[in-house]
Design an enzyme around this catalytic site. Structure first.
Site, PDB file in Angstrom:
ATOM      1  N   GLY A  27       0.819  -1.212   0.000  1.00  0.00           N
ATOM      2  CA  GLY A  27       0.000   0.000   0.000  1.00  0.00           C
ATOM      3  C   GLY A  27       0.853   1.262   0.000  1.00  0.00           C
ATOM      4  O   GLY A  27       2.091   1.211   0.030  1.00  0.00           O
ATOM      5  N   MET A  28       0.176   2.404  -0.005  1.00  0.00           N
ATOM      6  CA  MET A  28       0.878   3.693  -0.131  1.00  0.00           C
ATOM      7  C   MET A  28       1.805   3.937   1.064  1.00  0.00           C
ATOM      8  O   MET A  28       2.976   4.293   0.879  1.00  0.00           O
ATOM      9  CB  MET A  28      -0.164   4.820  -0.239  1.00  0.00           C
ATOM     10  CG  MET A  28       0.430   6.152  -0.551  1.00  0.00           C
ATOM     11  SD  MET A  28      -0.786   7.337  -1.143  1.00  0.00           S
ATOM     12  CE  MET A  28      -1.837   7.560   0.284  1.00  0.00           C
ATOM     13  N   LEU A  29       1.317   3.709   2.263  1.00  0.00           N
ATOM     14  CA  LEU A  29       2.165   3.891   3.444  1.00  0.00           C
ATOM     15  C   LEU A  29       3.162   2.740   3.575  1.00  0.00           C
ATOM     16  O   LEU A  29       4.341   2.950   3.875  1.00  0.00           O
ATOM     17  CB  LEU A  29       1.303   3.985   4.712  1.00  0.00           C
ATOM     18  CG  LEU A  29       2.085   4.070   6.020  1.00  0.00           C
ATOM     19  CD1 LEU A  29       2.977   5.309   6.043  1.00  0.00           C
ATOM     20  CD2 LEU A  29       1.134   4.075   7.206  1.00  0.00           C
ATOM     21  N   ASP A  53      -2.736 -12.416   4.059  1.00  0.00           N
ATOM     22  CA  ASP A  53      -4.070 -11.856   4.213  1.00  0.00           C
ATOM     23  C   ASP A  53      -4.354 -11.794   5.709  1.00  0.00           C
ATOM     24  O   ASP A  53      -4.444 -12.841   6.366  1.00  0.00           O
ATOM     25  CB  ASP A  53      -5.072 -12.763   3.483  1.00  0.00           C
ATOM     26  CG  ASP A  53      -6.498 -12.256   3.585  1.00  0.00           C
ATOM     27  OD1 ASP A  53      -6.789 -11.431   4.482  1.00  0.00           O
ATOM     28  OD2 ASP A  53      -7.335 -12.701   2.784  1.00  0.00           O
ATOM     29  N   VAL A  54      -4.484 -10.591   6.256  1.00  0.00           N
ATOM     30  CA  VAL A  54      -4.626 -10.476   7.714  1.00  0.00           C
ATOM     31  C   VAL A  54      -5.953 -11.032   8.236  1.00  0.00           C
ATOM     32  O   VAL A  54      -6.097 -11.220   9.443  1.00  0.00           O
ATOM     33  CB  VAL A  54      -4.433  -9.015   8.211  1.00  0.00           C
ATOM     34  CG1 VAL A  54      -3.013  -8.534   7.979  1.00  0.00           C
ATOM     35  CG2 VAL A  54      -5.470  -8.070   7.606  1.00  0.00           C
ATOM     36  N   ALA A  77      -5.207  -2.625   5.366  1.00  0.00           N
ATOM     37  CA  ALA A  77      -6.501  -2.012   5.685  1.00  0.00           C
ATOM     38  C   ALA A  77      -7.410  -2.001   4.468  1.00  0.00           C
ATOM     39  O   ALA A  77      -6.938  -2.001   3.328  1.00  0.00           O
ATOM     40  CB  ALA A  77      -6.297  -0.565   6.163  1.00  0.00           C
ATOM     41  N   THR A  79      -9.389   0.516   2.738  1.00  0.00           N
ATOM     42  CA  THR A  79      -9.341   1.980   2.767  1.00  0.00           C
ATOM     43  C   THR A  79     -10.347   2.630   1.804  1.00  0.00           C
ATOM     44  O   THR A  79     -10.330   3.856   1.649  1.00  0.00           O
ATOM     45  CB  THR A  79      -7.918   2.490   2.438  1.00  0.00           C
ATOM     46  OG1 THR A  79      -7.514   1.940   1.190  1.00  0.00           O
ATOM     47  CG2 THR A  79      -6.929   2.108   3.516  1.00  0.00           C
ATOM     48  N   TYR A 146     -16.543   2.979   7.481  1.00  0.00           N
ATOM     49  CA  TYR A 146     -15.078   2.891   7.538  1.00  0.00           C
ATOM     50  C   TYR A 146     -14.583   3.271   8.931  1.00  0.00           C
ATOM     51  O   TYR A 146     -13.764   2.555   9.531  1.00  0.00           O
ATOM     52  CB  TYR A 146     -14.486   3.824   6.479  1.00  0.00           C
ATOM     53  CG  TYR A 146     -12.989   4.018   6.555  1.00  0.00           C
ATOM     54  CD1 TYR A 146     -12.103   2.992   6.224  1.00  0.00           C
ATOM     55  CD2 TYR A 146     -12.458   5.247   6.945  1.00  0.00           C
ATOM     56  CE1 TYR A 146     -10.720   3.194   6.285  1.00  0.00           C
ATOM     57  CE2 TYR A 146     -11.087   5.455   6.996  1.00  0.00           C
ATOM     58  CZ  TYR A 146     -10.224   4.427   6.673  1.00  0.00           C
ATOM     59  OH  TYR A 146      -8.868   4.624   6.727  1.00  0.00           O
ATOM     60  N   LYS A 150     -12.543   0.886  11.590  1.00  0.00           N
ATOM     61  CA  LYS A 150     -11.198   1.251  12.063  1.00  0.00           C
ATOM     62  C   LYS A 150     -11.186   1.366  13.593  1.00  0.00           C
ATOM     63  O   LYS A 150     -10.207   0.991  14.242  1.00  0.00           O
ATOM     64  CB  LYS A 150     -10.734   2.562  11.419  1.00  0.00           C
ATOM     65  CG  LYS A 150     -10.456   2.476   9.925  1.00  0.00           C
ATOM     66  CD  LYS A 150      -9.310   1.537   9.559  1.00  0.00           C
ATOM     67  CE  LYS A 150      -7.958   2.061   9.991  1.00  0.00           C
ATOM     68  NZ  LYS A 150      -6.855   1.161   9.539  1.00  0.00           N
TER      69      LYS A 150
HETATM   70  N1  LIG Z   1      -4.957   7.084   2.745  1.00  0.00           N
HETATM   71  C1  LIG Z   1      -5.379   7.944   3.683  1.00  0.00           C
HETATM   72  O1  LIG Z   1      -5.663   9.132   3.402  1.00  0.00           O
HETATM   73  C2  LIG Z   1      -5.525   7.487   5.107  1.00  0.00           C
HETATM   74  C3  LIG Z   1      -6.121   8.369   6.015  1.00  0.00           C
HETATM   75  C4  LIG Z   1      -6.232   7.975   7.337  1.00  0.00           C
HETATM   76  C5  LIG Z   1      -5.775   6.750   7.751  1.00  0.00           C
HETATM   77  N2  LIG Z   1      -5.226   5.892   6.854  1.00  0.00           N
HETATM   78  C6  LIG Z   1      -4.778   4.588   7.337  1.00  0.00           C
HETATM   79  O2  LIG Z   1      -3.408   4.438   7.040  1.00  0.00           O
HETATM   80  C7  LIG Z   1      -3.114   3.059   6.772  1.00  0.00           C
HETATM   81  C8  LIG Z   1      -2.398   2.921   5.448  1.00  0.00           C
HETATM   82  O3  LIG Z   1      -3.228   3.446   4.432  1.00  0.00           O
HETATM   83  P1  LIG Z   1      -2.772   3.560   2.916  1.00  0.00           P
HETATM   84  O4  LIG Z   1      -3.162   4.895   2.449  1.00  0.00           O
HETATM   85  O5  LIG Z   1      -1.387   3.081   2.765  1.00  0.00           O
HETATM   86  O6  LIG Z   1      -3.788   2.515   2.281  1.00  0.00           O
HETATM   87  P2  LIG Z   1      -3.637   1.574   0.989  1.00  0.00           P
HETATM   88  O7  LIG Z   1      -2.711   2.198   0.010  1.00  0.00           O
HETATM   89  O8  LIG Z   1      -5.016   1.213   0.586  1.00  0.00           O
HETATM   90  O9  LIG Z   1      -2.902   0.312   1.600  1.00  0.00           O
HETATM   91  C9  LIG Z   1      -3.573  -0.680   2.321  1.00  0.00           C
HETATM   92  C10 LIG Z   1      -2.975  -1.992   1.915  1.00  0.00           C
HETATM   93  O10 LIG Z   1      -3.639  -3.044   2.652  1.00  0.00           O
HETATM   94  C11 LIG Z   1      -3.850  -4.097   1.743  1.00  0.00           C
HETATM   95  N3  LIG Z   1      -4.911  -4.975   2.216  1.00  0.00           N
HETATM   96  C12 LIG Z   1      -6.241  -4.861   2.032  1.00  0.00           C
HETATM   97  N4  LIG Z   1      -6.861  -5.918   2.577  1.00  0.00           N
HETATM   98  C13 LIG Z   1      -5.899  -6.710   3.113  1.00  0.00           C
HETATM   99  C14 LIG Z   1      -5.904  -7.931   3.785  1.00  0.00           C
HETATM  100  N5  LIG Z   1      -7.050  -8.592   4.033  1.00  0.00           N
HETATM  101  N6  LIG Z   1      -4.735  -8.463   4.203  1.00  0.00           N
HETATM  102  C15 LIG Z   1      -3.576  -7.821   3.957  1.00  0.00           C
HETATM  103  N7  LIG Z   1      -3.493  -6.668   3.287  1.00  0.00           N
HETATM  104  C16 LIG Z   1      -4.653  -6.105   2.891  1.00  0.00           C
HETATM  105  C17 LIG Z   1      -4.178  -3.437   0.436  1.00  0.00           C
HETATM  106  O11 LIG Z   1      -3.978  -4.361  -0.614  1.00  0.00           O
HETATM  107  P3  LIG Z   1      -4.842  -4.191  -1.983  1.00  0.00           P
HETATM  108  O12 LIG Z   1      -4.454  -2.857  -2.532  1.00  0.00           O
HETATM  109  O13 LIG Z   1      -4.390  -5.349  -2.801  1.00  0.00           O
HETATM  110  O14 LIG Z   1      -6.279  -4.256  -1.564  1.00  0.00           O
HETATM  111  C18 LIG Z   1      -3.163  -2.306   0.423  1.00  0.00           C
HETATM  112  O15 LIG Z   1      -1.941  -2.711  -0.132  1.00  0.00           O
HETATM  113  C19 LIG Z   1      -4.458   2.326   6.866  1.00  0.00           C
HETATM  114  O16 LIG Z   1      -4.606   1.800   8.161  1.00  0.00           O
HETATM  115  C20 LIG Z   1      -5.481   3.428   6.666  1.00  0.00           C
HETATM  116  O17 LIG Z   1      -6.716   3.111   7.303  1.00  0.00           O
HETATM  117  C21 LIG Z   1      -5.094   6.230   5.530  1.00  0.00           C
END
Ligand SMILES: NC(=O)c1ccc[n+]([C@@H]2O[C@H](COP(=O)([O-])OP(=O)(O)OC[C@H]3O[C@@H](n4cnc5c(N)ncnc54)[C@H](OP(=O)(O)O)[C@@H]3O)[C@@H](O)[C@H]2O)c1
Length: 308
Positions: A27-29, A53-54, A77, A79, A146, A150
């Protein structure tokens, strides 16, 4: 992507973490966190969704038993904020039960002794109708599916790991490795003469690389378990952020036009005020992330380069 780099040892030995396991590493983070850890001598096991897969309790315990990390960072997550409204059970399986699976495996001793869990969460656990920044211990009151899922993850982590569970809330993320608002604005500047952007939601634009650094500093510190807010300082609307992007591109910021949330109806309600307080960092001797404009400036070259 799975990465393994040297490093052995454990927090039980009284030292700094030496072995890290990152879930959701694609994911992005997750990408920025793995990159930031790659520059150290620590060992990093990076597991994307395909590799772990968590929601699979057995697989989570096995992955931890296999690499015996000192720190697990749960970046996995669901997201998709709007989709969660119509798929709350699926979102809960990842954001609630998935987080619980990771915490439970650590509590059961699958990882190294003394292993810590850093779990990422969100501003959406709050109602988003405050007039002053949300403190770490303010009462959550999510208004979206969502946010509810969370919050379930946060609660599981804190209940299962009261001494070793770190909840790091972030918000308004942008980065080089995933779809995000800043990337969209860079693209739209090329494609459209004007762009309408909402000017009635307030928050803190935050670079994933900054969050990665905070997570690493936290896990390496003596800070007690609990809730920490990893967002930039300062406050912006999406309109402010879009104008700043146009300025950095050398474009006329007046091509960004202010509009309202009501003009863009979405399935999930958007918080009007998503500003998080940062007091917990200074209480444990760590610096919070700085001003959002400075971070955006630092991030910008890489963001522009990533776009086609
Ligand atoms: N983006 C934001 O603006 C934002 C804001 C507030 C908080 N957050 C939190 O920050 C954290 C990181 O967010 P991010 O922006 O990096 O999100 P992201 O890019 O969507 O990354 C989440 C990763 O989790 C993976 N994932 C989904 N379901 C899964 C599963 N069952 N088992 C294992 N991996 C799984 C996704 O894979 P796939 O892509 O293959 O589904 C993706 O690679 C998350 O906890 C999010 O809730 C994000």
């Amino acid at each position: 992507m799975t990465e393994e780099r040297g490093g052995k040892g454990s927090l039980a030995g009284g030292g700094k973490p030496r072995r890290w396991l990152v879930t959701g590493s694609g994911g992005m983070l997750g990408c920025d966190l793995v990159a930031a850890l790659g520059g150290s001598s620590d060992g990093v096991t990076a597991l994307s969704r395909k590799e772990l897969d968590v929601t699979d309790e057995v697989a989570v315990a096995a992955a931890l038993a296999d690499s015996r990390p000192d720190v697990v960072v749960n970046c996995a997550a669901w997201t998709a904020v709007d989709d969660a409204e119509s798929h709350e059970d699926e979102a809960l399986a990842v954001n609630g039960a998935g987080a619980a699976n990771v915490a439970a495996a650590i509590a059961a001793g699958s990882a190294a002794p003394g292993c810590r869990l850093v779990h990422l969460s969100t501003d959406y656990v709050f109602a988003g109708d405050a007039a002053a920044p949300y403190a770490e211990d303010d009462a959550p009151a999510p208004r979206s599916a969502y946010g509810r899922t969370k919050l379930a993850g946060e609660q599981a982590v804190r209940e299962l790991l009261p001494q070793a569970g770190y909840v790091v809330r972030t918000a308004w993320l942008y980065g080089a490795h995933g779809p995000n608002f800043v990337a969209t604005m860079i693209r739209l500047e090329r494609e459209r003469p004007t762009v309408d952007v909402v000017a009635d939601q307030r928050g803190q634009p935050t670079w994933t690389a900054d969050v990665a650094r905070q997570v690493i500093a936290l896990a390496r510190s003596e800070a007690p378990a609990g809730v920490y807010h990893a967002t930039s300082s300062g406050v912006a609307t999406w309109f402010d952020l879009a104008r700043e992007v146009f300025l950095l591109l050398g474009a006329d910021p007046d091509r960004v036009r202010a509009t309202t949330t009501d003009a863009f109806p979405r399935p999930a309600p958007r918080p009007a005020y998503s500003v998080l307080g940062h007091d917990a960092w200074s209480a444990v001797g760590l610096q919070p992330i700085g001003d959002w404009r400075l971070s955006l400036r630092s991030a910008f070259p890489a963001l522009v380069q990533e776009l086609p």
